[in-house]
Design a protein around this motif. Structure first.
Motif, mmCIF file in Angstrom:
data_model
loop_
_atom_site.group_PDB
_atom_site.id
_atom_site.type_symbol
_atom_site.label_atom_id
_atom_site.label_comp_id
_atom_site.label_asym_id
_atom_site.label_seq_id
_atom_site.Cartn_x
_atom_site.Cartn_y
_atom_site.Cartn_z
ATOM 1 N N UNK A 168 0.712 -1.159 0.129
ATOM 2 C CA UNK A 168 0.073 0.028 0.032
ATOM 3 C C UNK A 168 0.971 1.129 0.038
ATOM 4 N N UNK A 169 0.723 2.182 -0.897
ATOM 5 C CA UNK A 169 1.605 3.294 -1.128
ATOM 6 C C UNK A 169 0.894 4.461 -0.406
ATOM 7 N N UNK A 170 1.186 5.055 0.758
ATOM 8 C CA UNK A 170 0.887 6.180 1.357
ATOM 9 C C UNK A 170 1.866 7.422 1.433
ATOM 10 N N UNK A 171 1.159 8.611 1.043
ATOM 11 C CA UNK A 171 1.886 9.739 1.094
ATOM 12 C C UNK A 171 1.463 10.549 2.044
ATOM 13 N N UNK A 172 2.496 10.945 2.937
ATOM 14 C CA UNK A 172 2.063 11.562 4.320
ATOM 15 C C UNK A 172 2.887 12.777 4.634
ATOM 16 N N UNK A 173 2.563 13.799 5.307
ATOM 17 C CA UNK A 173 3.339 14.817 5.543
ATOM 18 C C UNK A 173 4.011 14.774 6.929
ATOM 19 N N UNK A 174 5.415 15.053 6.976
ATOM 20 C CA UNK A 174 6.073 14.957 8.092
ATOM 21 C C UNK A 174 5.850 16.008 9.098
ATOM 22 N N UNK A 175 6.462 15.738 10.299
ATOM 23 C CA UNK A 175 6.488 16.981 11.231
ATOM 24 C C UNK A 175 6.988 18.147 10.756
#
Length: 488
Positions: A168-175
């Motif tokens: 599963x490919x997840x695109x997330x914003x880091x802190x």
């Protein structure tokens, strides 16, 4: 009583700050706590000097709250300024439906496959700089060189072409504000598509059984609301029909709310169950209804649409019901026992929206010294507004939490959720009926599951709709200002 509420507020504020933002800001927890508690200290000082019978002026509530929130935000942001080479902490990673880590680290891909993985990231789309291997996850960090939507689609297509349905490919914003990709082993890929298709999610028999049971319990509660003792049903069972207006009204609101979520989820091809009611033989006759989504949310647009569809649908059906119910309710004298959640003697000024609807439905019958003895349908409509407001609270996995997550991103949503919980605790100093709500919100986690593409932002239309939803929340829970009440 005020002392214990202040003590509870102080302890809760400290615990919330410590558990929510201590790991993502370098600002001391005690300083953030002191800033947030300042309005409560000011109100407590007013009460100590002038007594509980003299209400504080609105400016003493509004201005300290605004200044403390602004100062809190500035201090929080200053503490979040991390060095450029600092990596995002492990706690930032929230994976949807991911299995628990195994005791021994497991590499999701072999070293020989790393070259193939790097080739999935074109330099003109996402220039990859670092690959981190975690138990059951691969984190790919780099520089975004195109729009988030285009980057996610290109990278996802490349990875699926290279590795099939393994991840599963997840695109997330880091802190630190930089987006990163996460590859999670796809546990559902082990199941054949045939088995997934045969898996029955809807279970209409169970849904129908729970619906019937809830209709019975809400009808029995509706009989009490109609002023009929349950013992009288033994001599005249036809009195049971007196409980149907309340039961049908409340279940219609709850059902339409959940079907709003259900239908919107289906439009985005999200696997979900039918709405299930929760019957209880006391309280309101039900603890509401719910659906369960069994597949990840594809992007923030879907998260927003699915989340806001329920409150909007429920509110649309609530309005005509509460207006009809209010027009058939009785106006009674305002007494000391009159409260916000007392349906036998509801003071409409405890809510801006209810005051406006009451004025619209009852006209000149309603004065500043009047309360309302609600018709059973009005009780159902009133509870519909309460359900709408509670769901719109911008905290964690409530509808409102999903909405602010979709609008502002997960990092900002955590801060908004924390501030919302504290403001509700502060509001409970003025309206004690909200104390139970505030306590419930303390047990709801602030972190929400990310969408698969959790970086691409919403369009202006959805942002505006989200702000209107938050405005609806405010006019439901905030009391009618005295200056406006006099104009009635």
């Amino acid at each position: 009583m005020a002392f214990w509420i202040l003590l509870l507020l102080g302890l809760a504020t400290y615990l919330i700050v410590r558990h929510s933002v201590a790991d993502i800001t370098q600002t001391p927890v005690w300083l953030l706590w002191l800033v947030l508690m300042t309005p409560a200290f000011i109100l407590s000082g007013w009460t100590l000097i002038n007594g509980a019978k003299i209400p504080p002026p609105p400016g003493l509530i509004i201005w300290p709250s605004l200044v403390s929130l602004l100062l809190y935000w500035v201090l929080f942001q200053r503490g979040r300024q991390l060095p450029a080479d600092t990596h995002t902490p492990t706690t930032e990673l929230q994976l949807p439906n991911s299995p628990a880590p195994e005791p021994e680290p497991v590499r999701p891909i072999e070293l020989a496959e790393e070259t193939n993985l790097r080739n999935c990231f074109p330099w003109s789309v996402y220039y990859i700089q670092n690959i981190e291997y975690r138990p059951q996850a691969v984190i790919c960090r780099g520089q975004l060189r195109t729009t988030p939507s285009n980057a996610y689609q290109r990278i996802k297509t490349n990875i699926e072409g290279q590795f099939g349905d393994r991840f599963l490919v997840i695109f997330q914003e880091g802190m630190n504000g930089k987006p990163f990709f996460v590859l999670v082993p796809n546990a559902q890929a082990a199941k054949s598509k045939t088995n997934q298709d045969q898996e029955q999610l809807t279970k209409p028999g169970l849904a129908l059984l729970l619906f019937a049971a809830t209709l019975v319990t809400t009808t029995l509660v509706g009989v009490k609301i109609a002023g009929i003792e349950p013992t009288k049903l033994n001599s005249d069972f036809n009195l049971i029909f007196k409980g149907l207006p309340y039961a049908l009204g409340l279940m219609t609101i709850l059902g339409i709310h959940e079907f709003g979520h259900y239908i919107t989820a289906k439009l985005y091809k999200i696997r979900t169950t039918l709405p299930y009611f929760i019957p209880v033989p006391f309280f309101l006759g039900t603890f509401g209804a719910f659906i369960q989504m069994r597949s990840p949310i594809p992007h923030r647009k879907a998260l927003f649409d699915v989340s806001i569809a329920g409150p909007i649908a429920g509110f649309v059906v609530t309005l005509p019901l509460i207006l009809w119910g209010l027009s058939h309710s009785d106006v009674v004298p305002l007494t000391a026992k009159t409260g916000f959640l007392n349906t036998n003697a509801l003071n409409p000024s405890y809510s801006i929206l209810i005051a406006l609807l009451s004025r619209l439905a009852l006209g000149s019958e309603l004065t500043t010294n009047s309360a309302i003895n609600l018709h059973p349908v009005a009780v159902a409509g009133f509870l519909g507004l309460i359900v709408t407001a509670l769901n719109l609270m911008p905290v964690g996995q409530l509808d409102g939490g999903h909405i602010v997550h979709a609008m502002f991103g997960q990092r900002t949503a955590i801060v908004i959720g924390q501030v919302a919980r504290l403001l509700l605790l502060l509001l409970s100093l003025i309206q004690e009926e909200f104390l139970l709500w505030a306590i419930i919100l303390l047990f709801i986690p602030l972190i929400d599951e990310p969408a698969m593409n959790d970086v691409t932002e919403l369009d202006n239309g959805r942002d505006l709709l989200g702000l209107l939803a938050m405005g609806l929340l405010l006019i439901i829970i905030l009391p009618l200002p005295q200056a406006i009440a006099r104009l009635f």
